[in-house]
Design an enzyme around this catalytic site. Structure first.
Site, PDB file in Angstrom:
ATOM      1  N   CYS A   1      19.497  10.785  38.574  1.00  0.00           N
ATOM      2  CA  CYS A   1      19.970  12.099  39.024  1.00  0.00           C
ATOM      3  C   CYS A   1      18.915  13.192  38.866  1.00  0.00           C
ATOM      4  CB  CYS A   1      21.240  12.480  38.275  1.00  0.00           C
ATOM      5  SG  CYS A   1      22.502  11.220  38.382  1.00  0.00           S
TER       6      CYS A   1
ATOM      7  N   HIS B   1      22.247  19.756  39.313  1.00  0.00           N
ATOM      8  CA  HIS B   1      22.761  18.447  39.744  1.00  0.00           C
ATOM      9  C   HIS B   1      24.283  18.477  39.673  1.00  0.00           C
ATOM     10  CE1 HIS B   1      23.829  14.362  40.035  1.00  0.00           C
ATOM     11  NE2 HIS B   1      24.035  14.192  38.735  1.00  0.00           N
TER      12      HIS B   1
ATOM     13  N   ASN C   1      29.371  13.078  43.064  1.00  0.00           N
ATOM     14  CA  ASN C   1      28.037  13.034  42.456  1.00  0.00           C
ATOM     15  C   ASN C   1      27.142  12.149  43.326  1.00  0.00           C
ATOM     16  OD1 ASN C   1      25.789  12.402  40.934  1.00  0.00           O
ATOM     17  ND2 ASN C   1      26.922  12.078  39.021  1.00  0.00           N
TER      18      ASN C   1
HETATM   19  N1  ACO Z   1      41.995   8.094  36.421  1.00  0.00           N
HETATM   20  C1  ACO Z   1      42.927   8.156  35.464  1.00  0.00           C
HETATM   21  N2  ACO Z   1      42.651   7.934  34.166  1.00  0.00           N
HETATM   22  C2  ACO Z   1      41.370   7.659  33.842  1.00  0.00           C
HETATM   23  C3  ACO Z   1      40.357   7.571  34.800  1.00  0.00           C
HETATM   24  C4  ACO Z   1      40.709   7.806  36.149  1.00  0.00           C
HETATM   25  N3  ACO Z   1      39.797   7.778  37.165  1.00  0.00           N
HETATM   26  N4  ACO Z   1      39.183   7.284  34.182  1.00  0.00           N
HETATM   27  C5  ACO Z   1      39.441   7.184  32.882  1.00  0.00           C
HETATM   28  N5  ACO Z   1      40.766   7.391  32.677  1.00  0.00           N
HETATM   29  C6  ACO Z   1      41.513   7.382  31.402  1.00  0.00           C
HETATM   30  C7  ACO Z   1      40.829   6.541  30.353  1.00  0.00           C
HETATM   31  O1  ACO Z   1      41.149   5.184  30.504  1.00  0.00           O
HETATM   32  C8  ACO Z   1      41.407   7.146  29.092  1.00  0.00           C
HETATM   33  O2  ACO Z   1      42.694   6.640  28.908  1.00  0.00           O
HETATM   34  P1  ACO Z   1      43.239   6.308  27.413  1.00  0.00           P
HETATM   35  O3  ACO Z   1      43.234   7.635  26.705  1.00  0.00           O
HETATM   36  O4  ACO Z   1      44.588   5.768  27.687  1.00  0.00           O
HETATM   37  O5  ACO Z   1      42.261   5.347  26.835  1.00  0.00           O
HETATM   38  C9  ACO Z   1      41.544   8.629  29.432  1.00  0.00           C
HETATM   39  O6  ACO Z   1      41.528   8.711  30.872  1.00  0.00           O
HETATM   40  C10 ACO Z   1      40.426   9.468  28.878  1.00  0.00           C
HETATM   41  O7  ACO Z   1      39.183   8.832  29.194  1.00  0.00           O
HETATM   42  P2  ACO Z   1      37.806   9.464  28.827  1.00  0.00           P
HETATM   43  O8  ACO Z   1      36.693   8.591  29.295  1.00  0.00           O
HETATM   44  O9  ACO Z   1      37.841   9.852  27.371  1.00  0.00           O
HETATM   45  O10 ACO Z   1      37.878  10.775  29.715  1.00  0.00           O
HETATM   46  P3  ACO Z   1      36.978  12.050  29.642  1.00  0.00           P
HETATM   47  O11 ACO Z   1      37.805  13.224  29.383  1.00  0.00           O
HETATM   48  O12 ACO Z   1      35.756  11.854  28.802  1.00  0.00           O
HETATM   49  O13 ACO Z   1      36.495  12.166  31.141  1.00  0.00           O
HETATM   50  C11 ACO Z   1      34.547  11.728  32.453  1.00  0.00           C
HETATM   51  C12 ACO Z   1      35.700  11.131  31.705  1.00  0.00           C
HETATM   52  C13 ACO Z   1      35.085  12.594  33.591  1.00  0.00           C
HETATM   53  C14 ACO Z   1      33.665  10.644  33.047  1.00  0.00           C
HETATM   54  C15 ACO Z   1      33.754  12.612  31.465  1.00  0.00           C
HETATM   55  O14 ACO Z   1      33.413  11.890  30.313  1.00  0.00           O
HETATM   56  C16 ACO Z   1      32.521  13.170  32.056  1.00  0.00           C
HETATM   57  O15 ACO Z   1      32.567  14.048  32.902  1.00  0.00           O
HETATM   58  N6  ACO Z   1      31.350  12.703  31.613  1.00  0.00           N
HETATM   59  C17 ACO Z   1      30.105  13.126  32.175  1.00  0.00           C
HETATM   60  C18 ACO Z   1      29.555  11.979  32.847  1.00  0.00           C
HETATM   61  C19 ACO Z   1      29.205  12.212  34.276  1.00  0.00           C
HETATM   62  O16 ACO Z   1      29.464  13.206  34.904  1.00  0.00           O
HETATM   63  N7  ACO Z   1      28.587  11.202  34.769  1.00  0.00           N
HETATM   64  C20 ACO Z   1      28.169  11.197  36.100  1.00  0.00           C
HETATM   65  C21 ACO Z   1      27.009  10.300  36.219  1.00  0.00           C
HETATM   66  S1  ACO Z   1      25.733  10.747  35.229  1.00  0.00           S
HETATM   67  C22 ACO Z   1      24.973  11.992  35.873  1.00  0.00           C
HETATM   68  O17 ACO Z   1      25.113  12.288  37.020  1.00  0.00           O
HETATM   69  C23 ACO Z   1      24.171  12.726  34.968  1.00  0.00           C
END
Ligand code: ACO
Length: 320
Positions: free
Chosen positions: A111, A247, A277
């Site tokens: 990215c 980004h 993304n």
């Molecule tokens: N739909 C519904 N539920 C979901 C989904 C989905 N698509 N994905 C995960 N869940 C659930 C999980 O299973 C978990 O359930 P549980 O509590 O029963 O175990 C719950 O939601 C919480 O999951 P987390 O992974 O803790 O959710 P979080 O609040 O951290 O959000 C996310 C996840 C959006 C990916 C967040 O961590 C984030 O934004 N991270 C940044 C990473 C990013 O943007 N990466 C992009 C690529 S890297 C880059 O471009 C730099």
């Protein structure tokens, strides 16, 4: 001598996939995806390829810049999802657009790739090795996704963005770039085994895998840090910055960066609601949208910042 952006372009696949469409294939819903990420829909490639999107964006940027094929002496494409290991995407773009006076190669920094490509071109221009370059971020990440993994498949989209840059007296003012390979396991893809007649122990091919919370923490810490660094090193007051073009990973990351920099979130344009993304393509796609909407005026100061797998990061301060 520095590097000035003189034209922009972008290309998105025709197929639009909404959060509701995804809810039909994995256990998710629009409310979860849009509230946690800001993403509502994304474009996914069907007949398009990484190189066809790259070439379409590149052609548009050249038209916008009013630059002909014979003027381009360097093509750098940032991608982590090329059509082939070789030839490079840049060589495919060269062929497609008839840019036969140009050197061509790809860079891989996920990215952060577009900024790494831009900084590479800056180095070529600063040393007199290039006068007019085509810089492209292009991705078809949809082929690297495990479509049964709801934690990652909702995040990404395909597309390409491009700029034409010229060696000039104004343009890029300052940039920083960094990497921390010790954090590489936070975000990985496609671990390929060494298989040859003397080593037959292949592991299964991998898809994108991510520790979302670790990436989130990294982004909201590193991005404000590197933005402050470019501003300090160039003795620029943050109030002088018209836009922060970041980004497009997640709207919560962008809001958090805005808060940490004590800047209004309105200065952080977003298109991830429509594009998801798109990794190395996200900054130049957004830049092209802003350019076409007349949001960028001559002498405006903008900061761009990319961050992602590697882990890698970068920030660029430039005058439009
Ligand atoms: N739909 C519904 N539920 C979901 C989904 C989905 N698509 N994905 C995960 N869940 C659930 C999980 O299973 C978990 O359930 P549980 O509590 O029963 O175990 C719950 O939601 C919480 O999951 P987390 O992974 O803790 O959710 P979080 O609040 O951290 O959000 C996310 C996840 C959006 C990916 C967040 O961590 C984030 O934004 N991270 C940044 C990473 C990013 O943007 N990466 C992009 C690529 S890297 C880059 O471009 C730099």
């Amino acid at each position: 001598m520095t590097t000035r952006i003189i034209g922009t372009g972008s290309a998105l696949p025709k197929e639009i996939v909404t959060n509701d469409n995804l809810a039909k294939i994995v256990d998710t819903n629009d409310e979860w995806i849009s509230s946690r990420t800001g993403i509502r829909e994304r474009h996914l490639a069907k007949e398009e390829t990484c190189s066809s999107l790259a070439a379409a964006a590149g052609k548009m940027a050249m038209e916008d810049a009013g630059v002909g094929p014979e003027e381009i002496d360097l093509i750098v494409v940032a991608t982590c999802s090329p059509d082939s290991n070789f030839p490079s995407t840049a060589c495919k773009v060269q062929e497609s657009l008839g840019l036969y006076h140009a050197a061509a190669f790809d860079v891989s920094a996920a990215c952060s790739g577009f900024l790494v490509a831009l900084h590479t071109v800056y180095a070529y221009m600063n040393s007199g090795l290039s006068k007019t370059a085509l810089i492209i971020g292009a991705e078809t990440l949809s082929k690297l996704i495990d479509w049964t993994d709801r934690g990652t498949c909702v995040l990404f989209g395909d597309g390409a963005g491009a700029v034409v840059a010229k060696a000039d007296d104004t343009g890029i003012i300052q940039f920083v770039q960094g990497a921390d390979g010790s954090m590489g396991q936070c975000l990985t893809c496609d671990e390929r085994s060494i298989v040859n007649p003397f080593n037959q122990e292949a592991k299964p091919t991998d898809y994108i895998s991510m520790d979302g919370q670790a990436v989130f923490k990294f982004a909201v810490t590193k991005v404000p840090e590197c933005i402050r660094q470019v501003l300090e090193e160039s003795h620029t007051d943050i109030e002088e910055i018209k836009y922060f073009v970041l980004h497009q990973a997640n709207s919560r990351i962008l809001s958090s960066v805005a808060k940490r920099l004590k800047m209004p979130v309105e200065k952080f344009p977003m298109n991830l609601d429509r594009c998801g993304n798109t990794s190395a393509a996200s900054i130049p796609i957004l830049l092209d949208e802003m350019n076409r909407q007349g949001m960028l005026k001559k002498n405006d100061k903008i900061v761009m910042s990319g961050f992602g797998a590697g882990l890698t990061w970068g920030a660029t301060l430039l005058e439009w």
